[in-house]
Design an enzyme around this catalytic site. Structure first.
Site, PDB file in Angstrom:
ATOM      1  N   SER A 138       5.343  -8.904  -2.592  1.00  0.00           N
ATOM      2  CA  SER A 138       4.953 -10.155  -3.231  1.00  0.00           C
ATOM      3  C   SER A 138       5.941 -10.447  -4.334  1.00  0.00           C
ATOM      4  O   SER A 138       6.616  -9.536  -4.839  1.00  0.00           O
ATOM      5  CB  SER A 138       3.541 -10.009  -3.829  1.00  0.00           C
ATOM      6  N   TYR A 152      -2.454  -6.463 -10.003  1.00  0.00           N
ATOM      7  CA  TYR A 152      -1.882  -6.613  -8.668  1.00  0.00           C
ATOM      8  C   TYR A 152      -0.386  -6.311  -8.697  1.00  0.00           C
ATOM      9  O   TYR A 152       0.149  -5.647  -7.795  1.00  0.00           O
ATOM     10  CB  TYR A 152      -2.149  -8.036  -8.205  1.00  0.00           C
TER      11      TYR A 152
END
Length: 236
Positions: A138, A152
């Site tokens: 990501s 995250y």
């Protein structure tokens, strides 16, 4: 069963979103796919391609799941040429309010499970001479955009490092690994994290096109990281 003539990819989280888009793209390009899914079920797009699609029950929190899945896929197709470690979870808590258990779950699913999948498929990837590993990371593995993305980000920074470590471990035997790092993708996960309309997010089908290209590149065109964004940022 005789060895499959088409290349074979294992895709975790293959039942929806990015994983499903990748599976559809690869099957249309002639690949065979083994899809790791919590609840394996046939989908409409699979009709007519059943001989090149294998469904496997897969839970990323089960430390034995990857070995069983890789063995079943290899038994079905006779080979494994690529893995796409796509299954992942997010948690919108910041690093202060989150518990150790919540951080550990992110690391278990986003980092440890992809490592186990690569290890389970390694004998086939290494013997192929051109094995491929895609770690769906990501942009949160490249920068911390907000407090709510911090927890995250810890797991996705580690996922990017995992891709680099796998690239080093397998380079001499032809294994190439890439960390694919998108921003917001039109998916259920992104919808829970942002108010950005989905029609302004990256389409999963475009992620699938990129991954097909990365899997097709020769050993001499190794791509360590590939970043994609739907928004303007200073670096991405």
């Amino acid at each position: 069963m005789p060895k499959n003539e088409s290349r074979v990819a294992l895709i975790s989280g293959g039942g929806r979103g990015i994983g499903s888009a990748i599976a559809q793209r690869l099957v249309s390009a002639g690949w065979s796919v083994s899809l790791g899914m919590r609840n394996p079920d046939r989908q409409a797009w699979m009709a007519g391609s059943e001989d090149r699609i294998h469904l496997a029950a897969y839970n990323a929190l089960d430390a034995d799941a990857e070995e069983a899945w890789a063995a079943a896929a290899a038994k079905r197709f006779g080979r494994i040429d690529a893995i796409v470690a796509n299954a992942g979870v997010a948690n919108p808590k910041d690093v202060i309010e989150a518990s150790d258990e919540e951080l550990q779950q992110l690391l278990d699913i986003n980092v440890k499970a992809p490592r186990r999948l690569a290890r389970a498929a390694w004998p086939w990837l290494a013997s192929a001479g051109n094995g491929r590993i895609i770690v769906m990371a990501s942009l949160s593995g490249k920068r911390v955009k907000s407090a709510r993305s911090g927890l995250y980000s810890i797991s996705k920074f580690a996922a990017v490092a995992l891709a680099h470590a796998l690239r080093h471990a397998g380079f001499d035997c032809g294994v190439r690994a890439t960390a694919v790092c998108p921003g917001f993708v039109a998916s259920d996960m992104s919808a829970a994290l942002t108010d950005l309309p989905q029609d302004r997010m990256t389409d999963p089908a475009d992620i699938a096109r990129i991954i097909e290209m990365l899997l097709d590149l020769p050993n001499e065109a190794s791509v360590a990281e590939f970043t994609i964004n739907c928004q303007l940022e200073e670096s991405f």
